[in-house]
Scaffold this active site. Sequence first.
Site, PDB file in Angstrom:
ATOM      1  N   CYS B 128      46.415  28.229  62.545  1.00  0.00           N
ATOM      2  CA  CYS B 128      45.391  28.803  61.657  1.00  0.00           C
ATOM      3  C   CYS B 128      46.084  29.723  60.660  1.00  0.00           C
ATOM      4  O   CYS B 128      46.821  30.625  61.057  1.00  0.00           O
ATOM      5  CB  CYS B 128      44.360  29.564  62.478  1.00  0.00           C
ATOM      6  SG  CYS B 128      43.239  30.527  61.459  1.00  0.00           S
ATOM      7  N   CYS B 131      44.981  33.738  61.453  1.00  0.00           N
ATOM      8  CA  CYS B 131      45.467  34.467  62.624  1.00  0.00           C
ATOM      9  C   CYS B 131      46.826  33.932  63.094  1.00  0.00           C
ATOM     10  O   CYS B 131      47.382  34.429  64.077  1.00  0.00           O
ATOM     11  CB  CYS B 131      44.453  34.423  63.753  1.00  0.00           C
ATOM     12  SG  CYS B 131      44.186  32.773  64.398  1.00  0.00           S
ATOM     13  N   HIS B 147      39.367  23.345  53.744  1.00  0.00           N
ATOM     14  CA  HIS B 147      40.319  24.354  54.213  1.00  0.00           C
ATOM     15  C   HIS B 147      40.018  24.643  55.681  1.00  0.00           C
ATOM     16  O   HIS B 147      38.931  25.102  56.010  1.00  0.00           O
ATOM     17  CB  HIS B 147      40.212  25.645  53.393  1.00  0.00           C
ATOM     18  CG  HIS B 147      40.594  25.455  51.957  1.00  0.00           C
ATOM     19  ND1 HIS B 147      39.715  25.666  50.923  1.00  0.00           N
ATOM     20  CD2 HIS B 147      41.749  25.038  51.383  1.00  0.00           C
ATOM     21  CE1 HIS B 147      40.311  25.414  49.765  1.00  0.00           C
ATOM     22  NE2 HIS B 147      41.557  25.027  50.024  1.00  0.00           N
ATOM     23  N   CYS B 239       0.945  48.035  43.802  1.00  0.00           N
ATOM     24  CA  CYS B 239       1.110  47.632  45.199  1.00  0.00           C
ATOM     25  C   CYS B 239      -0.133  48.045  45.981  1.00  0.00           C
ATOM     26  O   CYS B 239      -0.559  49.203  45.891  1.00  0.00           O
ATOM     27  CB  CYS B 239       2.342  48.307  45.775  1.00  0.00           C
ATOM     28  SG  CYS B 239       2.505  48.116  47.555  1.00  0.00           S
ATOM     29  N   CYS B 242       1.166  50.799  49.031  1.00  0.00           N
ATOM     30  CA  CYS B 242       1.606  52.177  48.765  1.00  0.00           C
ATOM     31  C   CYS B 242       1.148  52.682  47.401  1.00  0.00           C
ATOM     32  O   CYS B 242       1.473  53.810  47.031  1.00  0.00           O
ATOM     33  CB  CYS B 242       3.131  52.278  48.873  1.00  0.00           C
ATOM     34  SG  CYS B 242       4.009  51.508  47.499  1.00  0.00           S
ATOM     35  N   CYS B 300      24.086  85.658   8.666  1.00  0.00           N
ATOM     36  CA  CYS B 300      25.214  86.013   7.821  1.00  0.00           C
ATOM     37  C   CYS B 300      26.137  84.830   7.573  1.00  0.00           C
ATOM     38  O   CYS B 300      26.475  84.109   8.502  1.00  0.00           O
ATOM     39  CB  CYS B 300      25.998  87.147   8.469  1.00  0.00           C
ATOM     40  SG  CYS B 300      27.403  87.660   7.499  1.00  0.00           S
ATOM     41  N   CYS B 308      40.204  81.271  16.545  1.00  0.00           N
ATOM     42  CA  CYS B 308      41.442  81.626  15.837  1.00  0.00           C
ATOM     43  C   CYS B 308      41.272  82.840  14.929  1.00  0.00           C
ATOM     44  O   CYS B 308      42.207  83.220  14.229  1.00  0.00           O
ATOM     45  CB  CYS B 308      41.951  80.432  15.038  1.00  0.00           C
ATOM     46  SG  CYS B 308      40.883  80.006  13.650  1.00  0.00           S
TER      47      CYS B 308
END
Lengths: 199, 483
Positions: B128, B131, B147, B239, B242, B300, B308
């Site tokens: 196999c 395994c 396969h 629904c 609910c 202003c 900066c």
Amino acid sequence: MANIAAQRIKREFKEVIKSEEVAKCAIKLELVDDNYTELRGEIAGPPDTAYEGGNFLLEIKVPETYPFNPPKVRFMTRIWHPNISSVTGAICLDILKDQWAAAMTLRTVLLSLQALLSAAEPDDPQDAVVARQYKENLEMFKLTARHWTNVYAGGPNVNPECDEKIKRLIDMGIEEHQARVALSSYNWDLERATEQLFS
Amino acid sequence: MATSQGNDSDMDCSDNEDCYDDYNDYYNDDNSDGEQLDMSKTDPEYFDYKCLSEEEVERLLNETVESLSNRLFISPSLAKVLLHSHEWNSNEVICKYKENPQQTLIAAKIDPPTPSKSIIVTSTYLSCPVCITTLNIDKFIKLNCTHMFCKDCWTTHFEVQIAQGISTAISCMAKDCVVLAPEDFVLKHLQHKTSIREKYQHFTFRDYVKSHPELRFCPGPNCSVIICSREIKAKRVVCDKCNTGFCFKCGCDYHAPTDCQVIKKWLTKCADDSETANYISAHTKDCPKCHICIEKNGGCNHMQCSNCKHDFCWMCLGDWKSHGSEYYECSRYRENPNIAHESAHAQAREALKKYLHYYERWENHSKSLKLEEQTLEKLRTRINKKVMSGLGTWIDWQYLFTAANLLAKCRYTLQYTYPFAYYMDTGPRKELFEYQQAQLEAEIENLSWKVERAETTDRGDLENQMDIAEKRRTTLLKDFLDV
């Protein structure tokens, strides 16, 4: 299950050792512990790529459910590539995720990773910064990847210009790798990298 | 809330004769057959659907599987795979299968794309590939791709995949093989694993319902109801277990008159920061020296960049020092060189203004709807007080609940007219829409005012107002609900 994993890894380890790729030094595989749960892989950067001449170490962790689940693989060598995280080395590759098949082996993983280095998939990125550079400025990307290969993976291409810029940042008190990341992320623009590092 | 249609009908019409036929029609979407034909014409929101239990849906799917398996002389398991890969369209499967069975089986990933080489087994023992155990050939089994793997590995493979929530998409274990394992193949390998079998069957059922265009899981929390409708339209379904209401087509909150794509676009727009970017553009400028983003928060025009410390003029972005004392000179110079720059800002500001206009109203109606529960509670208290002081009986006051529910329903529609209007192109149709929207809004405010102040004697007037509001709502939907 764990038994299958160990059995498989033993067999695959032998398969890689005997393979022709190992004979050509393209891939390598080493055991880290005796119970086959962790291995160390190594792939050579493919020729005609920015990674040429470099050797990249991989961390391979084998899960208990191997080979029904993929191995967990991560780059231990730092690398500049759109599908590999420049920070953690995590890999975005389909066969390590949902495209894994139990019949694949560590040899196919190593060869697929080598193929990934030759053909990046910038539209399915792991590292967004690298992917953007790849798409927007391919030359810059190649330069950066080559430089990283040189510094971290032992590649032969020294780039004095890069080294010089990194040195400038180191002189300002920045750690070397941090300096490299900042410069790489900003297309080696010293001014913008500095700005980012000090903001 | 506006979505509780089922509730309304219970409340209005359970055991009193006081409810009015107009509203009765409206609230009972699942009326007798005689009225249905009429309903679909008069009510733009009418939608024919059924609420089914998981068992009923299972039966429904099994019937489809069985009839297809009988028609094409294939196993039920294969019929299931074919239906699942063709959105449960039996006729399409029959057509394709009769025309080209081979291609159909390849497309459904039952057969491999290229016929596999027939493996000639010479020995009675095989290894196999998974395994790597050498076993007798009778321990091996394969899918149509041929396969071969041992049975134990197949079982483990299925267990691992199912544990990750994968069911209908479990593929062969070979490298690059796309062939899928059909239900009977999987179940055969899980014979003694009851809990995993059950998990698998639960997952496949979920996948089947999701791939079936006429079925929708109710999005209500912990609700197992599945809504079924022959037509796939952007209409409201509720629904019956609910009471969750949603749009049948996209599964989101019901959104008439806006369509599924537009509401999605609108909700994304509201959620993401694309408008923040616009805000930044409209209210900020970049520092001319260090390019950091600066928000002007005072009157202003002498700005000092906090980053900066560069001093500059907000109007012309020039250095403040060169301004000297002659402030007004800057506004004179500003016009020409900066016109393109300014108009970009003006454009962004205009876009922001437009979005905010619609967003504020959308948000306001949404908030009003959330307050609806409280309004109902207040109504209940008020009615109790009236009944206690002998002003009419409980039954006499029931109409107020009907009015409150109708109000919620109208508000709900009104809320969803705003995204619709936002994305509408300017023109006579938009003018008409906005006219009707304004009319609806006015009548809703009237109704709201009257509901809050109703006395028993106002009843006729209020019912008149309910009628007007509902007519406005229906007219708007009739003219603009495009499904």
